[in-house]
Design a protein around this motif. Structure first.
Motif, PDB file in Angstrom:
ATOM      1  N   TYR A 185       0.814  -1.224   0.000  1.00 23.92           N
ATOM      2  CA  TYR A 185       0.000   0.000   0.000  1.00 23.92           C
ATOM      3  C   TYR A 185       0.850   1.278   0.000  1.00 23.92           C
ATOM      4  CZ  TYR A 185      -3.945  -3.040   1.096  1.00 23.92           C
ATOM      5  OH  TYR A 185      -4.914  -4.028   1.055  1.00 23.92           O
ATOM      6  N   ARG A 186       2.163   1.116  -0.097  1.00 27.29           N
ATOM      7  CA  ARG A 186       3.038   2.285  -0.032  1.00 27.29           C
ATOM      8  C   ARG A 186       2.779   3.311  -1.144  1.00 27.29           C
ATOM      9  NH1 ARG A 186       8.783  -0.578   0.518  1.00 27.29           N
ATOM     10  NH2 ARG A 186       7.706  -1.927  -0.982  1.00 27.29           N
ATOM     11  N   ASP A 197       0.167   5.566   0.100  1.00 30.81           N
ATOM     12  CA  ASP A 197       0.698   6.387   1.185  1.00 30.81           C
ATOM     13  C   ASP A 197       1.518   7.543   0.611  1.00 30.81           C
ATOM     14  OD1 ASP A 197       1.386   6.847   4.076  1.00 30.81           O
ATOM     15  OD2 ASP A 197       3.395   6.483   3.292  1.00 30.81           O
ATOM     16  N   GLN A 198       2.320   7.241  -0.411  1.00 29.56           N
ATOM     17  CA  GLN A 198       3.138   8.263  -1.055  1.00 29.56           C
ATOM     18  C   GLN A 198       2.285   9.264  -1.830  1.00 29.56           C
ATOM     19  OE1 GLN A 198       5.756   5.823  -3.386  1.00 29.56           O
ATOM     20  NE2 GLN A 198       6.931   5.117  -1.603  1.00 29.56           N
ATOM     21  N   TRP A 202      -4.556   8.916   3.680  1.00 28.74           N
ATOM     22  CA  TRP A 202      -4.468   8.768   5.126  1.00 28.74           C
ATOM     23  C   TRP A 202      -4.410   7.285   5.498  1.00 28.74           C
ATOM     24  CZ3 TRP A 202      -3.669  12.765   8.390  1.00 28.74           C
ATOM     25  CH2 TRP A 202      -3.959  14.060   7.918  1.00 28.74           C
ATOM     26  N   SER A 203      -3.689   7.000   6.581  1.00 27.59           N
ATOM     27  CA  SER A 203      -3.513   5.614   7.013  1.00 27.59           C
ATOM     28  C   SER A 203      -4.844   4.965   7.376  1.00 27.59           C
ATOM     29  CB  SER A 203      -2.566   5.552   8.215  1.00 27.59           C
ATOM     30  OG  SER A 203      -3.058   6.340   9.289  1.00 27.59           O
ATOM     31  N   SER A 204      -5.791   5.751   7.910  1.00 23.99           N
ATOM     32  CA  SER A 204      -7.095   5.191   8.273  1.00 23.99           C
ATOM     33  C   SER A 204      -7.846   4.695   7.044  1.00 23.99           C
ATOM     34  CB  SER A 204      -7.935   6.241   9.007  1.00 23.99           C
ATOM     35  OG  SER A 204      -8.111   7.406   8.204  1.00 23.99           O
ATOM     36  N   ASP A 205      -7.658   5.393   5.921  1.00 28.41           N
ATOM     37  CA  ASP A 205      -8.323   4.968   4.684  1.00 28.41           C
ATOM     38  C   ASP A 205      -7.609   3.772   4.066  1.00 28.41           C
ATOM     39  OD1 ASP A 205     -10.474   7.020   4.416  1.00 28.41           O
ATOM     40  OD2 ASP A 205      -8.769   8.375   4.409  1.00 28.41           O
ATOM     41  N   VAL A 206      -6.299   3.708   4.238  1.00 26.09           N
ATOM     42  CA  VAL A 206      -5.553   2.532   3.800  1.00 26.09           C
ATOM     43  C   VAL A 206      -6.047   1.304   4.559  1.00 26.09           C
ATOM     44  CG1 VAL A 206      -3.288   1.415   3.748  1.00 26.09           C
ATOM     45  CG2 VAL A 206      -3.500   3.819   3.095  1.00 26.09           C
ATOM     46  N   GLU A 207      -6.335   1.471   5.843  1.00 29.87           N
ATOM     47  CA  GLU A 207      -6.858   0.370   6.646  1.00 29.87           C
ATOM     48  C   GLU A 207      -8.208  -0.102   6.104  1.00 29.87           C
ATOM     49  OE1 GLU A 207      -5.422  -1.389   9.052  1.00 29.87           O
ATOM     50  OE2 GLU A 207      -3.629  -0.212   8.623  1.00 29.87           O
ATOM     51  N   LYS A 221      -7.531  -2.292   3.232  1.00 34.17           N
ATOM     52  CA  LYS A 221      -7.064  -3.610   3.669  1.00 34.17           C
ATOM     53  C   LYS A 221      -8.253  -4.502   4.019  1.00 34.17           C
ATOM     54  CE  LYS A 221      -2.571  -2.109   5.459  1.00 34.17           C
ATOM     55  NZ  LYS A 221      -1.707  -1.952   6.660  1.00 34.17           N
ATOM     56  N   ASP A 266      -9.838  10.451  -0.576  1.00 28.54           N
ATOM     57  CA  ASP A 266      -9.643   9.115  -0.011  1.00 28.54           C
ATOM     58  C   ASP A 266     -10.967   8.355   0.071  1.00 28.54           C
ATOM     59  OD1 ASP A 266      -7.078   9.974   0.272  1.00 28.54           O
ATOM     60  OD2 ASP A 266      -6.984   9.758   2.448  1.00 28.54           O
TER      61      ASP A 266
END
Length: 201
Positions: free
Chosen positions: A26-27, A30-31, A35-40, A43, A65
């Motif tokens: 998912y990098r 991120d780059q 936001w990390s919460s949306d990456v979660e 997942k 996002d």
């Protein structure tokens, strides 16, 4: 002993089967600023590397996002991976808002409608006219193609006249016939000549 190991084996297959993407990278998102919460959230949706690549294009085009997560969720709801990044980006660049893009995605028509939707912008129709045409297509109503709409517009029909024909259900074949007639009439409008009579002495 074999029977005792069977449940563990089934659990292993469920966790690491071919339909799971536990090692997705998912990098790139991120780059791209997600936001990390949306990456979660992605997942939890079991997003694949290929889908991350598609979403990265969309994110870099300025899509939020939340909209990115929704695109994945809608594609999965239609039982297929999200592979319409280019289509979504083309709509963004044509000036369509996220609401319209998500509406098209929810109907699972991003790939089928994006090119025609972009052409509608190029034809020069107003936002309200474009909105009516897109909603007709999303609802499955008969609507002439953007190419025929542009052709009729080039023959001198106003937007109001074109929309009257669209609302009446004019087909591409009917539009082609009218456009050809109007083009022929226009081309022959100035082909006549006027005899110039000289003054008699």
């Amino acid at each position: 002993m074999k029977y005792k190991l069977l449940p563990a084996a089934v659990l292993f297959l469920r966790l690491f089967g071919c339909d799971q993407h536990l090692l997705t990278d998912y990098r790139p998102l991120d780059q791209a600023g997600m936001w990390s919460s949306d990456v979660e959230q992605l997942k939890k949706l079991n997003t694949s590397d290929q889908e991350v690549a598609q979403l990265t294009k969309v994110k870099q085009a300025g899509v939020s996002d939340d909209a990115c997560v929704t695109l994945i969720a809608d594609a999965h709801e239609h039982q297929h991976p999200f592979a319409s990044g280019d289509a979504a980006v083309s709509l963004v660049r044509a000036g369509y808002g996220e609401g319209v893009i998500l509406e098209i995605a929810k109907a699972d028509q991003l790939d089928s409608l994006s090119t025609d939707a972009v052409m509608l912008r190029l034809v020069g129709l107003s936002d309200s006219a474009v909105d009516v045409i897109l909603h007709r297509r999303l609802s499955g109503k008969r609507t002439m193609s953007s190419a025929e709409i542009g052709r009729l517009k080039n023959t001198g029909l106003t937007e109001k006249q074109i929309m009257e024909r669209i609302n009446a259900g004019m087909t591409d074949a009917e539009a082609d016939k009218e456009a050809a007639y109007r083009e022929a009439t226009r081309n022959h409008a100035n082909t006549g000549f006027t005899r110039v009579h000289g003054r008699r002495r």
